[in-house]
Write a protein that holds these residues in place. Structure first.
Motif, PDB file in Angstrom:
ATOM      1  N   LEU A  23      27.272  48.762  40.713  1.00 49.70           N
ATOM      2  CA  LEU A  23      28.031  48.029  41.727  1.00 49.70           C
ATOM      3  C   LEU A  23      29.016  48.945  42.460  1.00 49.70           C
ATOM      4  O   LEU A  23      29.169  48.855  43.679  1.00 49.70           O
ATOM      5  N   ILE A  24      29.682  49.809  41.719  1.00 51.68           N
ATOM      6  CA  ILE A  24      30.624  50.743  42.354  1.00 51.68           C
ATOM      7  C   ILE A  24      29.869  51.684  43.283  1.00 51.68           C
ATOM      8  O   ILE A  24      30.310  51.961  44.414  1.00 51.68           O
ATOM      9  N   HIS A  25      28.710  52.172  42.828  1.00 54.00           N
ATOM     10  CA  HIS A  25      27.885  53.048  43.665  1.00 54.00           C
ATOM     11  C   HIS A  25      27.464  52.323  44.944  1.00 54.00           C
ATOM     12  O   HIS A  25      27.541  52.874  46.053  1.00 54.00           O
ATOM     13  N   LEU A 136      38.329  48.001  51.248  1.00 51.56           N
ATOM     14  CA  LEU A 136      37.136  48.015  50.409  1.00 51.56           C
ATOM     15  C   LEU A 136      37.241  49.068  49.313  1.00 51.56           C
ATOM     16  O   LEU A 136      36.905  48.799  48.150  1.00 51.56           O
ATOM     17  N   ARG A 137      37.719  50.243  49.648  1.00 54.76           N
ATOM     18  CA  ARG A 137      37.898  51.296  48.630  1.00 54.76           C
ATOM     19  C   ARG A 137      38.868  50.827  47.537  1.00 54.76           C
ATOM     20  O   ARG A 137      38.626  51.022  46.341  1.00 54.76           O
ATOM     21  N   ASP A 138      39.973  50.233  47.962  1.00 55.76           N
ATOM     22  CA  ASP A 138      40.997  49.813  47.006  1.00 55.76           C
ATOM     23  C   ASP A 138      40.486  48.697  46.085  1.00 55.76           C
ATOM     24  O   ASP A 138      40.771  48.690  44.882  1.00 55.76           O
ATOM     25  N   VAL A 139      39.721  47.762  46.651  1.00 54.98           N
ATOM     26  CA  VAL A 139      39.250  46.645  45.825  1.00 54.98           C
ATOM     27  C   VAL A 139      38.151  47.105  44.868  1.00 54.98           C
ATOM     28  O   VAL A 139      38.036  46.592  43.748  1.00 54.98           O
ATOM     29  N   LEU A 140      37.357  48.098  45.273  1.00 53.61           N
ATOM     30  CA  LEU A 140      36.354  48.650  44.355  1.00 53.61           C
ATOM     31  C   LEU A 140      37.030  49.333  43.167  1.00 53.61           C
ATOM     32  O   LEU A 140      36.557  49.223  42.031  1.00 53.61           O
ATOM     33  N   GLU A 141      38.145  50.014  43.445  1.00 56.68           N
ATOM     34  CA  GLU A 141      38.887  50.656  42.355  1.00 56.68           C
ATOM     35  C   GLU A 141      39.501  49.598  41.431  1.00 56.68           C
ATOM     36  O   GLU A 141      39.494  49.746  40.204  1.00 56.68           O
ATOM     37  N   ALA A 142      40.017  48.508  42.025  1.00 52.82           N
ATOM     38  CA  ALA A 142      40.563  47.410  41.209  1.00 52.82           C
ATOM     39  C   ALA A 142      39.466  46.801  40.341  1.00 52.82           C
ATOM     40  O   ALA A 142      39.699  46.456  39.176  1.00 52.82           O
ATOM     41  N   TYR A 143      38.277  46.678  40.901  1.00 51.11           N
ATOM     42  CA  TYR A 143      37.144  46.127  40.146  1.00 51.11           C
ATOM     43  C   TYR A 143      36.735  47.070  39.016  1.00 51.11           C
ATOM     44  O   TYR A 143      36.501  46.633  37.881  1.00 51.11           O
ATOM     45  N   GLU A 149      46.320  42.898  39.319  1.00 51.00           N
ATOM     46  CA  GLU A 149      47.453  43.036  40.230  1.00 51.00           C
ATOM     47  C   GLU A 149      47.061  43.844  41.461  1.00 51.00           C
ATOM     48  O   GLU A 149      47.456  43.521  42.584  1.00 51.00           O
ATOM     49  N   ALA A 150      46.274  44.899  41.263  1.00 50.56           N
ATOM     50  CA  ALA A 150      45.792  45.691  42.406  1.00 50.56           C
ATOM     51  C   ALA A 150      44.889  44.846  43.297  1.00 50.56           C
ATOM     52  O   ALA A 150      44.941  44.937  44.531  1.00 50.56           O
ATOM     53  N   ALA A 151      44.080  43.997  42.676  1.00 50.61           N
ATOM     54  CA  ALA A 151      43.203  43.111  43.444  1.00 50.61           C
ATOM     55  C   ALA A 151      44.026  42.142  44.292  1.00 50.61           C
ATOM     56  O   ALA A 151      43.694  41.880  45.458  1.00 50.61           O
ATOM     57  N   LEU A 152      45.112  41.615  43.727  1.00 52.26           N
ATOM     58  CA  LEU A 152      45.974  40.697  44.489  1.00 52.26           C
ATOM     59  C   LEU A 152      46.639  41.401  45.665  1.00 52.26           C
ATOM     60  O   LEU A 152      46.844  40.800  46.729  1.00 52.26           O
ATOM     61  N   ARG A 153      46.960  42.684  45.497  1.00 48.97           N
ATOM     62  CA  ARG A 153      47.563  43.427  46.614  1.00 48.97           C
ATOM     63  C   ARG A 153      46.561  43.579  47.761  1.00 48.97           C
ATOM     64  O   ARG A 153      46.925  43.459  48.937  1.00 48.97           O
ATOM     65  N   VAL A 154      45.311  43.843  47.422  1.00 51.14           N
ATOM     66  CA  VAL A 154      44.266  43.922  48.458  1.00 51.14           C
ATOM     67  C   VAL A 154      44.146  42.572  49.161  1.00 51.14           C
ATOM     68  O   VAL A 154      44.071  42.500  50.389  1.00 51.14           O
ATOM     69  N   ARG A 155      44.131  41.530  48.385  1.00 48.31           N
ATOM     70  CA  ARG A 155      44.000  40.166  48.934  1.00 48.31           C
ATOM     71  C   ARG A 155      45.153  39.851  49.887  1.00 48.31           C
ATOM     72  O   ARG A 155      44.957  39.273  50.958  1.00 48.31           O
ATOM     73  N   ALA A 156      46.354  40.248  49.511  1.00 48.08           N
ATOM     74  CA  ALA A 156      47.527  39.964  50.346  1.00 48.08           C
ATOM     75  C   ALA A 156      47.486  40.761  51.652  1.00 48.08           C
ATOM     76  O   ALA A 156      47.938  40.278  52.700  1.00 48.08           O
ATOM     77  N   ALA A 203      36.049  41.863  51.300  1.00 47.55           N
ATOM     78  CA  ALA A 203      36.890  42.625  50.360  1.00 47.55           C
ATOM     79  C   ALA A 203      37.820  41.665  49.616  1.00 47.55           C
ATOM     80  O   ALA A 203      38.064  41.821  48.407  1.00 47.55           O
ATOM     81  N   THR A 204      38.327  40.654  50.330  1.00 44.44           N
ATOM     82  CA  THR A 204      39.165  39.632  49.702  1.00 44.44           C
ATOM     83  C   THR A 204      38.378  38.838  48.663  1.00 44.44           C
ATOM     84  O   THR A 204      38.892  38.521  47.582  1.00 44.44           O
ATOM     85  N   ASN A 205      37.126  38.501  48.990  1.00 44.29           N
ATOM     86  CA  ASN A 205      36.269  37.809  48.024  1.00 44.29           C
ATOM     87  C   ASN A 205      36.121  38.623  46.738  1.00 44.29           C
ATOM     88  O   ASN A 205      36.169  38.084  45.626  1.00 44.29           O
ATOM     89  N   ILE A 206      35.915  39.935  46.904  1.00 45.50           N
ATOM     90  CA  ILE A 206      35.760  40.806  45.734  1.00 45.50           C
ATOM     91  C   ILE A 206      37.054  40.795  44.924  1.00 45.50           C
ATOM     92  O   ILE A 206      37.029  40.736  43.686  1.00 45.50           O
ATOM     93  N   ALA A 207      38.185  40.861  45.622  1.00 43.90           N
ATOM     94  CA  ALA A 207      39.491  40.822  44.929  1.00 43.90           C
ATOM     95  C   ALA A 207      39.620  39.541  44.106  1.00 43.90           C
ATOM     96  O   ALA A 207      40.083  39.571  42.955  1.00 43.90           O
ATOM     97  N   GLU A 208      39.197  38.424  44.674  1.00 42.67           N
ATOM     98  CA  GLU A 208      39.286  37.152  43.955  1.00 42.67           C
ATOM     99  C   GLU A 208      38.335  37.117  42.761  1.00 42.67           C
ATOM    100  O   GLU A 208      38.626  36.473  41.749  1.00 42.67           O
ATOM    101  N   ASN A 209      37.223  37.818  42.857  1.00 40.01           N
ATOM    102  CA  ASN A 209      36.309  37.897  41.719  1.00 40.01           C
ATOM    103  C   ASN A 209      36.831  38.818  40.624  1.00 40.01           C
ATOM    104  O   ASN A 209      36.519  38.615  39.447  1.00 40.01           O
ATOM    105  N   VAL A 210      37.626  39.816  41.004  1.00 38.48           N
ATOM    106  CA  VAL A 210      38.306  40.631  39.984  1.00 38.48           C
ATOM    107  C   VAL A 210      39.274  39.740  39.200  1.00 38.48           C
ATOM    108  O   VAL A 210      39.341  39.798  37.968  1.00 38.48           O
ATOM    109  N   TRP A 211      40.006  38.905  39.928  1.00 40.12           N
ATOM    110  CA  TRP A 211      40.932  37.960  39.279  1.00 40.12           C
ATOM    111  C   TRP A 211      40.169  37.021  38.347  1.00 40.12           C
ATOM    112  O   TRP A 211      40.576  36.784  37.210  1.00 40.12           O
ATOM    113  N   PHE A 212      39.061  36.484  38.839  1.00 43.80           N
ATOM    114  CA  PHE A 212      38.234  35.585  38.032  1.00 43.80           C
ATOM    115  C   PHE A 212      37.711  36.289  36.781  1.00 43.80           C
ATOM    116  O   PHE A 212      37.689  35.714  35.688  1.00 43.80           O
TER     117      PHE A 212
END
Length: 234
Positions: A23-25, A136-143, A149-156, A203-212
């Motif tokens: 997924l990261i690739h 997108l780069r930031d949310v992939l790293e959060a994932y 918390e990093a995912a929420l920052r991307v979302r915000a 990217a926001t969707n991905i952030a929310e899935n990291v939270w989930f």
């Protein structure tokens, strides 16, 4: 028996890690596609744009492989936590695939844009694109790190992208009203800008899935939304 159980658990963990790596690739490939699409707009490079469009098939193929890997994991009889990992992986793969589609669409429209004189608004599109790529780069790293918390920052930060998009939308509308010759190229720029805004949404969707993935069904905090293009006037 214990040794066999440990072997099964290790094998399952290895497969989950392989899924995450895949997924990261896939995500980094989508980022590269997006950045390449933004570059061909600036350089007005038709050959490079066509390569970006053709490369979208590679992202599609990776999504198919991830779906295959997920089905294999499901057949192993996952626990509740593992099911969250699997469900999040399917959602993230779908978001990344759509991001690849948007990058390819931006490259396609750049081919038409090349037929018109260069517009100054391309700089604004580039700024919007760079922010979307960084999201997108930031949310992939959060994932990768399972960092909620990093995912929420991307979302915000999606609100910032929405604000930029709305500003560019209004600017392009004004330019089209002032010069009828600019209507066709500006229309393509409007679609490209909308593609970038949608990439931010994915990217926001991905952030929310990291939270989930970390918190399950625990409610997320409210999110500021600033896409006002539907009510914007020149």
């Amino acid at each position: 028996m214990n040794e066999q159980h440990n072997h099964i658990v290790k094998s399952y963990d290895d497969e989950q890690r392989a899924l995450l790596d895949g997924l990261i690739h896939m995500g980094l490939m989508a980022v590269s596609q997006l950045e390449a699409a933004l570059e061909v707009i600036e350089r007005r490079d038709a050959s490079a744009a066509e390569r970006v469009v053709a490369n979208d098939e590679a992202i599609d193929a990776l999504e198919q492989q991830i779906n295959h890997d997920v089905i294999h994991l499901i057949r192993r009889g996952p626990m509740a936590t593992d099911l969250r990992i699997i469900l999040a992986a399917l959602r993230v793969a779908s978001d990344i695939e759509r991001i690849g589609d948007y990058a390819a669409n931006i490259a396609k429209r750049s081919l038409v844009l090349n037929l018109a004189p260069p517009l100054p608004h391309i700089r604004g599109l580039g700024t919007l694109g760079k922010l979307a790529a960084q999201q997108l780069r930031d949310v992939l790293e959060a994932y990768r790190l399972r960092d909620g918390e990093a995912a929420l920052r991307v979302r915000a930060r999606d609100a910032e992208l929405d604000t930029l998009y709305t500003g560019l939308f209004r600017e392009l509308l004004t330019y089209m009203m002032e010069d009828a010759r600019a209507i066709t190229p500006c229309t393509h720029l409007l679609f490209m800008a909308k593609n970038l805004e949608r990439i931010g949404d994915h990217a926001t969707n991905i952030a929310e899935n990291v939270w989930f993935l970390i918190h399950g069904e625990e409610l997320l905090p409210q999110r500021d939304k600033r896409d006002e293009s539907s009510t914007a006037t020149a």
